[in-house]
Design an enzyme around this catalytic site. Structure first.
Site, PDB file in Angstrom:
ATOM      1  N   TYR A 181      34.152  43.998  52.107  1.00  0.00           N
ATOM      2  CA  TYR A 181      34.493  42.572  52.056  1.00  0.00           C
ATOM      3  C   TYR A 181      36.014  42.127  52.299  1.00  0.00           C
ATOM      4  CZ  TYR A 181      35.933  43.872  46.938  1.00  0.00           C
ATOM      5  OH  TYR A 181      36.258  44.219  45.838  1.00  0.00           O
ATOM      6  N   HIS A 194      32.970  50.580  41.952  1.00  0.00           N
ATOM      7  CA  HIS A 194      34.129  50.625  40.706  1.00  0.00           C
ATOM      8  C   HIS A 194      33.177  51.389  39.470  1.00  0.00           C
ATOM      9  CE1 HIS A 194      36.760  47.051  42.028  1.00  0.00           C
ATOM     10  NE2 HIS A 194      35.604  46.796  42.585  1.00  0.00           N
ATOM     11  N   HIS A 243      33.336  50.223  48.435  1.00  0.00           N
ATOM     12  CA  HIS A 243      33.732  51.119  47.081  1.00  0.00           C
ATOM     13  C   HIS A 243      32.668  50.813  45.946  1.00  0.00           C
ATOM     14  CE1 HIS A 243      35.842  47.186  46.849  1.00  0.00           C
ATOM     15  NE2 HIS A 243      35.863  47.355  45.714  1.00  0.00           N
ATOM     16  N   ARG A 297      38.578  44.942  52.086  1.00  0.00           N
ATOM     17  CA  ARG A 297      38.379  46.179  51.241  1.00  0.00           C
ATOM     18  C   ARG A 297      37.362  47.331  51.750  1.00  0.00           C
ATOM     19  NH1 ARG A 297      39.239  47.055  46.050  1.00  0.00           N
ATOM     20  NH2 ARG A 297      39.949  48.962  47.357  1.00  0.00           N
ATOM     21  N   TYR A 350      29.891  40.082  45.505  1.00  0.00           N
ATOM     22  CA  TYR A 350      29.690  40.458  44.047  1.00  0.00           C
ATOM     23  C   TYR A 350      28.827  39.117  43.414  1.00  0.00           C
ATOM     24  CZ  TYR A 350      33.023  43.882  43.964  1.00  0.00           C
ATOM     25  OH  TYR A 350      33.758  45.040  44.315  1.00  0.00           O
TER      26      TYR A 350
END
Ligand SMILES: [Fe+3]
Lengths: 231, 247
Positions: free
Chosen positions: B153, B168, B166, B163, B114
């Site tokens: 990640y 969000h 995905h 995770r 991110y």
């Protein structure tokens, strides 16, 4: 015989598109990294043009692509500041939480098609929705106007209030609550406050500090746990 | 007989339904951050009032700015990764389209990193990818955005926790009561099955969060396509209160 390969799709499976699973999309946490995606500059300033609400300190400047608030002019009503801390079950302030507000204008009308009460004026300079991340110390803060009263169930009238959504890392679902004002007209017979056990009502009532800020801590868990609503 | 009241005449309030069986609990101990953050007391059920059934409609541009439907054109060059198209409908529980509502999007880059100072695991940043977008549903409830497929990640929930890939998604819907933040997962990702956040949603409802690869959404020589419909709370059929001006 050959297959029409261009039109061939993968086999259906138990997923989002399966009609047997149709129903509400389940909620998931916003996680810790929402700051470059959700809180825009001025999102927490409903009356002016400050950057309140955003956390541009958490990303390189060229990656802050969110807009700046489009506040068009000064809304009617008394300008207020509302703020508070957000705490977990050990009293730790949470710097990765986001708070949203939704409330009526000074005359008590919502800027929404669903509120069709023509007899109560809309305010062209007021939407009533705001969003802000908690700061490094776990404090949320909004500048807005003090809302008017809106109807409740039956012929009741609700005391002035602000609806709050709390989202954050570790919160699988949005937590909905309300902020009332300690000196609010009609707190004594507000139809929603009346449903809250008397000993827990204080968790919804903001108090005015000497500096003029209306303060309401949000306690997610434990002693003095904030009352959250099932909507 | 008409009755005149000095108080505002209440309009008919059609409440939204409460959460269905697919909703996760607030406390899901496998997802450790919920342990100290989930409220201990059950949420208090309240009747829907004007506050809960209204929302900031038609103000998205004013509030949040213009749409950003292509996450691959926000910087000088193209981001690294597999280009994707995600398209679908926003519906209510009666399968009626929800038009003119905002979907806010954020995600990691192709390497699973991110653009956020608190994300410091050693995967490369991509100067051409921020991972933020925003679209508005059209009159038929449709939306569509272009991005790259995010990577998986690691995170600190437990030893060797990863995770699944995905995206969000954040939706306001038509009312305060319909606010939804969720995550879209990709089909055939083995990490979904061992992810505490996805598994906070009981089976089979967890599968509502898994998009479908769709050849019809796929653009030849350009991008893989995924379908993902989002279903918001619907309204009850019976009004909670009636007008009191008729008796
Ligand atoms: Fe994430």
């Amino acid at each position: 015989m050959t297959t029409d390969l261009d039109a061939l799709n993968t086999a259906p499976r138990l997923d989002n598109q399966d009609p047997t699973l149709f129903g509400q999309t389940p909620s998931q946490t916003v996680g810790p990294f929402f700051h470059y995606g959700l809180p825009w500059k001025g999102g927490a300033d409903l009356v002016g043009r400050s950057d309140l609400g955003a956390r541009p300190d958490l990303m390189p400047p060229e990656h802050f692509l969110l807009a700046t608030s489009g506040v068009s002019g000064a809304p009617q009503g008394e300008v207020i500041e509302i703020a508070g801390g957000v705490y977990d079950g050990q009293g730790t302030p949470l710097n990765d939480v986001m708070v949203e507000i939704w409330h009526a204008n000074a005359a008590g009308r919502y800027a929404s098609d669903e509120d069709g009460r023509e007899e109560v004026p809309l305010d062209p300079h007021f939407v009533g929705f705001g969003r802000g991340a908690t700061d490094a110390n776990g404090i949320w803060r909004f500048r807005t106007i003090r809302p008017g009263r809106v109807p409740g169930p039956g012929n009741t009238l609700q005391a002035p209030h602000i609806a709050l959504s709390v989202l954050g890392r570790g919160l699988l679902k949005r937590l909905a609550t309300r902020l009332y004002f300690a000196d609010g007209e009609g707190n004594g017979d507000d139809p929603i406050l009346a449903l809250v056990p008397a000993e827990r009502r204080d968790t919804l009532i903001a108090r005015r500090r000497p500096d003029g800020v209306w303060w309401l801590d949000i306690v997610l868990q434990g002693e003095n746990e904030t009352v959250f609503f099932d909507l | 007989m008409s009755q005149v009241s000095s108080r505002p005449i209440s309009r008919m309030i059609l409440p939204y339904r409460r959460e269905d069986a697919g909703a996760p609990p607030s406390l899901h101990a496998d997802y450790r951050s919920t342990v100290l953050r989930a409220p201990r007391l059950a949420p208090l059920a309240i009747p829907a009032t004007l506050t809960e059934v209204t929302g900031p409609d038609h103000a998205w541009a004013r509030l949040m700015g213009p749409t950003m439907a292509d996450l691959t054109v926000q910087h000088r060059g193209e981001p690294q990764g597999q280009r994707i198209v995600v398209a679908g409908l926003v519906l209510d529980e009666q399968a009626r389209p929800v038009p003119d509502t905002v979907i806010e999007i954020w995600q990691a880059n192709a390497a699973g990193r991110y653009i956020h100072s608190r994300d410091d695991w050693p995967a490369p940043l991509d100067p051409n990818f921020t991972g933020v977008g925003r679209v508005i549903t059209d009159a038929e409830g449709r939306y569509r955005f272009v991005s790259i497929r995010p990577g998986a990640y690691p995170w600190g929930n437990h030893k060797n926790a990863w995770r699944p890939a995905h995206i969000h998604l954040s939706l306001l819907g038509p009312a305060f009561a319909t606010r939804l933040v969720t995550q879209m997962y990709f089909p055939d990702d083995p990490l979904i099955e061992i992810d505490p956040i996805a598994n906070a949603v009981p089976m089979p409802y967890r599968q509502r969060l898994v998009a479908r690869f769709d050849i019809g959404t796929t653009v030849p020589n350009w991008a893989l396509g995924y379908r993902f419909d989002i279903v918001l709370k619907g309204r009850d059929q019976t009004p909670f209160e009636e007008e009191h001006d008729d008796h």
